[in-house]
Design a protein around this motif. Structure first.
Motif, PDB file in Angstrom:
ATOM      1  N   PHE B  98       1.052  -1.267   0.121  1.00 19.96           N
ATOM      2  CA  PHE B  98      -0.094  -0.117   0.058  1.00 19.96           C
ATOM      3  C   PHE B  98       0.803   1.296  -0.082  1.00 19.96           C
ATOM      4  N   GLU B  99       0.287   2.419  -0.598  1.00 20.78           N
ATOM      5  CA  GLU B  99       0.849   3.769  -0.457  1.00 20.78           C
ATOM      6  C   GLU B  99       0.248   4.076   0.975  1.00 20.78           C
ATOM      7  N   VAL B 100       1.209   4.067   2.132  1.00 20.33           N
ATOM      8  CA  VAL B 100       0.895   4.612   3.414  1.00 20.33           C
ATOM      9  C   VAL B 100       1.259   6.025   3.864  1.00 20.33           C
ATOM     10  N   PHE B 101       0.807   6.788   4.189  1.00 16.36           N
ATOM     11  CA  PHE B 101       1.163   8.283   4.637  1.00 16.36           C
ATOM     12  C   PHE B 101       0.541   8.554   6.008  1.00 16.36           C
ATOM     13  N   ASP B 102       1.603   9.579   6.518  1.00 18.46           N
ATOM     14  CA  ASP B 102       1.244   9.854   7.960  1.00 18.46           C
ATOM     15  C   ASP B 102       0.070  10.696   8.259  1.00 18.46           C
ATOM     16  N   SER B 103      -0.205  11.633   7.176  1.00 18.90           N
ATOM     17  CA  SER B 103      -0.982  12.561   7.265  1.00 18.90           C
ATOM     18  C   SER B 103      -2.023  12.732   5.885  1.00 18.90           C
ATOM     19  N   GLU B 104      -3.170  13.323   5.851  1.00 16.77           N
ATOM     20  CA  GLU B 104      -3.929  13.544   4.738  1.00 16.77           C
ATOM     21  C   GLU B 104      -3.229  14.530   3.939  1.00 16.77           C
ATOM     22  N   ASP B 105      -2.479  15.510   4.535  1.00 16.68           N
ATOM     23  CA  ASP B 105      -1.799  16.435   3.669  1.00 16.68           C
ATOM     24  C   ASP B 105      -0.799  15.765   2.761  1.00 16.68           C
ATOM     25  N   LEU B 106       0.023  14.842   3.623  1.00 14.57           N
ATOM     26  CA  LEU B 106       1.143  14.127   2.647  1.00 14.57           C
ATOM     27  C   LEU B 106       0.520  13.512   1.439  1.00 14.57           C
ATOM     28  N   ALA B 107      -0.563  12.791   1.926  1.00 14.83           N
ATOM     29  CA  ALA B 107      -1.167  11.786   0.844  1.00 14.83           C
ATOM     30  C   ALA B 107      -1.827  12.549  -0.405  1.00 14.83           C
ATOM     31  N   LEU B 108      -2.312  13.817  -0.032  1.00 17.03           N
ATOM     32  CA  LEU B 108      -2.917  14.549  -1.213  1.00 17.03           C
ATOM     33  C   LEU B 108      -1.828  15.267  -1.883  1.00 17.03           C
ATOM     34  N   LYS B 109      -0.593  15.552  -1.322  1.00 19.40           N
ATOM     35  CA  LYS B 109       0.542  16.188  -1.865  1.00 19.40           C
ATOM     36  C   LYS B 109       1.073  15.222  -2.702  1.00 19.40           C
ATOM     37  N   ALA B 110       1.089  13.761  -2.229  1.00 22.53           N
ATOM     38  CA  ALA B 110       2.102  12.844  -2.979  1.00 22.53           C
ATOM     39  C   ALA B 110       1.952  12.714  -4.531  1.00 22.53           C
TER      40      ALA B 110
END
Lengths: 140, 111
Positions: B98-110
């Motif tokens: 999976f693509e796992v991120f710590d925060s919503e912001d990081l996921a949206l900016k990826a």
């Protein structure tokens, strides 16, 4: 059966959270650490969902009995159902290299618990799980 | 379990709250597959911040979403995994897929 508790429930997934609560607290009562309590709870939960899905084929009104007790310095769970049995080799868990949904529960149980014995008997299936409690440090 | 969706640019965020188990994972699976197959969401982001428990049926629903997204050429991301949820994904050896991120912001900016 010596000291322990017995849970009797229908094969309805809405009771899963109730069983999780009881198992986690029973493990804590037996002085398992917080992490082990979570693992044991997950293992019992996965075994219970296997019964609901595979023994009773998602029927919600079938009987399940769960016995929890302390044995040999560990936590023992005996789960009894009256549904369709499986061949013991079907409980070996699947290889995880192939990324796909399904078949994860048995793998989790085997990873978590120290013993797993399954017996399809006449009219009932028995699953026995056991996990050893980590030794206490001196002075505890 | 409560589940809701919201938009952020081209991304759809699925907010999941509560335990995910055999009782309610079919509902999460339905929402995920609707977003991917019917709405053709380009980027589906699953918010697990308020999920304290997930079982193998919940993991299976996430795997199905991931595989569907790959088939359709969209992105499928997770963020906000609790220690318990992360442990289950690690135990099933699926955390790496999976693509796992710590925060919503990081996921949206990826990228």
């Amino acid at each position: 059966m010596d000291s322990g508790i017995k849970l009797v429930l229908p094969s309805d997934p809405r009771y899963l959270s109730v069983v999780r609560g009881a198992v986690e607290r029973f493990a804590a009562l037996l002085e398992f650490g917080e992490e082990d309590c979570r693992w044991i709870t997950l293992a019992v939960h996965e075994a219970l969902t296997n019964v609901m899905r595979h023994a009773y084929h998602d029927r919600h009104d079938q009987p399940i009995e769960i016995f929890l007790r302390e044995r040999d310095g560990g936590f023992e769970v005996l789960m009894v159902d009256h549904g369709q049995g499986v061949r013991p080799e079907q409980l070996s868990g699947r290889a995880l290299e192939d990324v796909k949904p399904g078949g994860l529960g048995t793998h989790m149980i085997r990873e978590i618990m120290d013993e797993m014995d399954y017996a399809p008997l006449e009219g009932r299936n028995e699953l026995r799980l056991w996990k050893k409690r980590a030794d206490k440090k001196a002075g505890e | 379990m409560q589940i809701a969706t919201r938009q952020s640019g081209v991304a759809t965020i699925v907010d999941v709250k509560g335990d995910i188990d055999l009782y309610n994972s079919p509902e999460m699976r339905k929402v995920i597959l609707e977003e991917l197959r019917d709405k053709r969401t380009a980027r589906l982001v699953i918010n697990l911040t308020q999920v304290r428990y997930i079982d193998s049926s919940g993991v299976a629903s996430l795997v199905e979403g991931l595989k569907t997204s790959k088939t359709l050429g969209s992105r499928f991301m997770l963020f906000g995994l609790s220690p318990a949820a992360r442990e289950v994904l690690e135990l099933s050896r699926l955390i790496r897929v999976f693509e796992v991120f710590d925060s919503e912001d990081l996921a949206l900016k990826a990228q």
